[in-house]
Design a protein around this motif. Structure first.
Motif, mmCIF file in Angstrom:
data_model
loop_
_atom_site.group_PDB
_atom_site.id
_atom_site.type_symbol
_atom_site.label_atom_id
_atom_site.label_comp_id
_atom_site.label_asym_id
_atom_site.label_seq_id
_atom_site.Cartn_x
_atom_site.Cartn_y
_atom_site.Cartn_z
ATOM 1 N N THR A 1 -2.306 14.699 1.291
ATOM 2 C CA THR A 1 -2.705 15.061 2.648
ATOM 3 C C THR A 1 -4.108 14.601 3.008
ATOM 4 N N SER A 2 -4.821 13.973 2.081
ATOM 5 C CA SER A 2 -6.198 13.591 2.406
ATOM 6 C C SER A 2 -6.585 12.192 1.935
ATOM 7 N N SER A 3 -5.662 11.451 1.326
ATOM 8 C CA SER A 3 -6.044 10.136 0.812
ATOM 9 C C SER A 3 -4.883 9.154 0.875
ATOM 10 N N PHE A 4 -5.231 7.854 0.762
ATOM 11 C CA PHE A 4 -4.264 6.776 0.795
ATOM 12 C C PHE A 4 -4.537 5.828 -0.369
ATOM 13 N N LEU A 5 -3.476 5.153 -0.802
ATOM 14 C CA LEU A 5 -3.618 4.095 -1.792
ATOM 15 C C LEU A 5 -3.679 2.773 -1.045
ATOM 16 N N SER A 6 -4.734 2.006 -1.268
ATOM 17 C CA SER A 6 -4.911 0.712 -0.611
ATOM 18 C C SER A 6 -4.803 -0.382 -1.660
ATOM 19 N N SER B 1 -7.032 0.818 -4.871
ATOM 20 C CA SER B 1 -8.155 1.696 -4.612
ATOM 21 C C SER B 1 -7.683 2.887 -3.787
ATOM 22 N N ILE B 2 -8.363 4.009 -3.955
ATOM 23 C CA ILE B 2 -8.068 5.208 -3.190
ATOM 24 C C ILE B 2 -9.016 5.277 -1.997
ATOM 25 N N VAL B 3 -8.448 5.449 -0.807
ATOM 26 C CA VAL B 3 -9.244 5.577 0.410
ATOM 27 C C VAL B 3 -9.081 7.001 0.928
ATOM 28 N N ASN B 4 -10.174 7.733 0.959
ATOM 29 C CA ASN B 4 -10.132 9.107 1.447
ATOM 30 C C ASN B 4 -10.271 9.131 2.960
ATOM 31 N N MET B 5 -9.609 10.072 3.569
ATOM 32 C CA MET B 5 -9.725 10.237 5.014
ATOM 33 C C MET B 5 -11.139 10.675 5.375
ATOM 34 N N PRO B 6 -11.560 10.424 6.602
ATOM 35 C CA PRO B 6 -12.878 10.906 7.028
ATOM 36 C C PRO B 6 -12.952 12.427 6.932
ATOM 37 N N LYS B 7 -14.162 12.953 6.827
ATOM 38 C CA LYS B 7 -14.337 14.394 6.814
ATOM 39 C C LYS B 7 -13.976 14.947 8.189
ATOM 40 N N LEU B 8 -13.011 15.856 8.192
ATOM 41 C CA LEU B 8 -12.486 16.383 9.447
ATOM 42 C C LEU B 8 -12.717 17.881 9.530
ATOM 43 N N GLN B 9 -12.742 18.389 10.735
ATOM 44 C CA GLN B 9 -12.984 19.808 10.937
ATOM 45 C C GLN B 9 -11.759 20.643 10.617
ATOM 46 N N ARG B 10 -10.587 20.029 10.731
ATOM 47 C CA ARG B 10 -9.353 20.765 10.507
ATOM 48 C C ARG B 10 -8.706 20.357 9.186
ATOM 49 N N THR C 1 -3.393 4.235 12.955
ATOM 50 C CA THR C 1 -3.241 5.481 13.698
ATOM 51 C C THR C 1 -2.400 6.471 12.911
ATOM 52 N N LEU C 2 -2.894 7.703 12.829
ATOM 53 C CA LEU C 2 -2.251 8.782 12.090
ATOM 54 C C LEU C 2 -1.848 9.887 13.062
ATOM 55 N N CYS C 3 -0.702 10.492 12.791
ATOM 56 C CA CYS C 3 -0.263 11.676 13.514
ATOM 57 C C CYS C 3 -0.419 12.852 12.557
ATOM 58 N N CYS C 4 -1.315 13.793 12.890
ATOM 59 C CA CYS C 4 -1.698 14.856 11.961
ATOM 60 C C CYS C 4 -1.312 16.227 12.513
ATOM 61 N N THR C 5 -0.424 16.908 11.803
ATOM 62 C CA THR C 5 0.042 18.225 12.227
ATOM 63 C C THR C 5 -0.759 19.299 11.514
ATOM 64 N N PHE C 6 -1.257 20.278 12.269
ATOM 65 C CA PHE C 6 -2.004 21.357 11.638
ATOM 66 C C PHE C 6 -1.384 22.726 11.906
ATOM 67 N N SER C 7 -0.166 22.713 12.459
ATOM 68 C CA SER C 7 0.516 23.974 12.729
ATOM 69 C C SER C 7 1.987 23.810 12.384
ATOM 70 N N ASN C 8 2.846 24.405 13.157
ATOM 71 C CA ASN C 8 4.275 24.366 12.936
ATOM 72 C C ASN C 8 4.780 22.926 12.955
ATOM 73 N N LEU C 9 5.439 22.483 11.870
ATOM 74 C CA LEU C 9 5.912 21.106 11.786
ATOM 75 C C LEU C 9 6.955 20.783 12.840
ATOM 76 N N ASN C 10 7.640 21.808 13.353
ATOM 77 C CA ASN C 10 8.690 21.576 14.350
ATOM 78 C C ASN C 10 8.151 21.602 15.777
ATOM 79 N N ASP C 11 6.876 21.862 15.930
ATOM 80 C CA ASP C 11 6.270 21.924 17.255
ATOM 81 C C ASP C 11 5.648 20.573 17.585
ATOM 82 N N PRO C 12 6.197 19.826 18.561
ATOM 83 C CA PRO C 12 5.679 18.482 18.842
ATOM 84 C C PRO C 12 4.345 18.488 19.575
ATOM 85 N N LEU C 13 3.806 19.664 19.874
ATOM 86 C CA LEU C 13 2.595 19.726 20.680
ATOM 87 C C LEU C 13 1.339 20.012 19.866
#
Length: 394
Positions: free
Chosen positions: A71-76, A86-95, A111-123
């Motif tokens: 949930t916080s890094s990618f393999l490049s 190499s491992i690329v960490n996401m920027p420091k985020l507030q959420r 571009t990333l789509c990041c969900t921080f609540s109900n996975l079934n809620d598209p909003l």
């Protein structure tokens, strides 16, 4: 003018024309390192005029494969050799996000789509536009009203060269599903204008089989696989990033598919191509976009698996195809060499293979190709506030 002052300082050591010519021959990572040499160097590399000229004349382009690790890094991974992991960490985020999806890449922006609540809620989520090379990012909070009983179908990200703008696209079906007669509601975010524009198409005949299926960018449009009409004929649906209108791209004449699982979309060079599972794996390329008769079969691979195409790489020995083999939640990466008719496992070292990870809840590979660049992100100072929302004029 700032750029004039930069040139004046640098030209006291070497002719500025020579310096610029040298820089055009260097990869993005070298230029980023040069920013720490001095303030004039930093100002030059960040100067908008230089960045634009560099992108137009860039002689060393580095393509990399990125895949989701957690949930916080990618393999490049270096695309041409796959031996520089190499491992690329996401920027420091507030959420703290529960789920992150790669939805597209263009000109070095991911571009990333990041969900921080109900996975079934598209909003309830944010979009993050991120230059992984420069480590600059922009958070687009999505807090928008949508008509009730809407189902999110597909989404994508791409660059509109006509108006020099980057766009995030989301498509919904009204009525709670993909039934006949439901409206197709499209929302488009403009990075330049910082606004969402939504529009409705009455009774479209497009049926997307899987939710949130990824898109591919070719010929200035996003592309998805879908069915059309009551006969459920397989087609390619395109969304033009300039006109913001849909059109369909017909499959090759001899290709018949009852299930979308037997088809895969990819891009060869700048051309859209499709992989078809017919026992062997046929690869077709459309030579003249939107002309059905121009589809040409370029390869026929004798494989025991039906792979997910990730990239074509032009190397010294010709064109090689990077493929993925499905295996539960970790996929193996393979190179296919058409000139030798051989397929082999990617091994960056003797001890490890290249594995592409997917989320346990998804059968889609969260991996894509991006090209390192100095592309700036307008307003890239973290969160950019709530964008405006308006309806497209008909």
């Amino acid at each position: 003018m700032r750029s004039c002052r930069i040139k004046e300082i640098l030209s006291s050591y070497l002719p500025i024309e020579l310096i610029i010519n040298i820089l055009y021959r260097l990869p993005v990572k070298s230029l980023i390192r040069f920013k720490s040499v001095s303030k004039p160097w930093k100002s030059l590399v960040e100067d908008p005029d230089f960045v634009k000229s560099y992108m137009d004349q860039q002689q060393v382009k580095t393509k990399r494969l990125i895949t989701k690790c957690d949930t916080s890094s990618f393999l490049s991974t270096d695309l041409d050799s796959l031996d520089k992991l190499s491992i690329v960490n996401m920027p420091k985020l507030q959420r703290s996000y529960r789920h992150i999806e790669l939805i597209g890449s263009s000109n070095g922006l991911v571009t990333l789509c990041c969900t921080f609540s109900n996975l079934n809620d598209p909003l309830v989520f944010d979009f993050i536009i991120w230059n992984m090379a420069t480590r600059k990012h922009l958070i687009i909070p999505l807090e928008l009203p949508h008509p009730p009983k809407c189902t999110l179908l597909v989404q994508g990200f791409g660059y509109n060269s006509v108006c020099d703008d980057y766009k995030v696209v989301r498509a919904f079906k009204s009525g709670g599903g993909g039934g006949d007669g439901d409206d197709l509601i499209t929302m488009v975010y403009s990075l330049k204008k910082h606004e969402w524009v939504w529009s409705t198409i009455n009774s479209p005949d497009y049926h997307f089989e899987d939710l949130l299926v990824g898109s591919l960018v070719s010929n200035g449009a996003l592309h998805w696989l879908a069915f059309e009409g009551y006969a459920w004929d397989p087609i390619i649906v395109a969304f033009d990033l300039n006109t913001e209108e849909y059109h369909k791209v017909s499959l090759p004449v001899n290709v018949i598919a009852d299930e979308l699982e037997s088809l895969r979309l990819a891009v060869l060079g700048d051309s859209l191509c499709i992989l078809v599972d017919v026992g062997d794996v046929d690869i077709w390329v459309i030579k003249d976009y939107m002309v059905k008769e121009s589809w040409t079969k370029v390869y026929s691979l004798r494989l025991k698996i039906f792979p997910m195409p990730l990239a074509f790489s032009i190397s010294g020995d010709g064109t090689t195809l990077l493929l993925l083999k499905y295996k539960e939640f970790a996929h193996r990466a393979y190179w296919y060499n058409p000139s030798e008719s051989t397929i082999y496992l990617c091994k960056p070292s003797l001890e490890e293979e290249v594995q592409i990870f997917v989320a346990p809840s998804s059968r889609f590979v969260t991996a894509m190709i991006y090209e390192e660049s100095l592309t700036p992100i307008v307003g890239s100072k973290g969160t950019r506030g709530k964008p405006t929302l308006k309806q497209r004029e008909k």
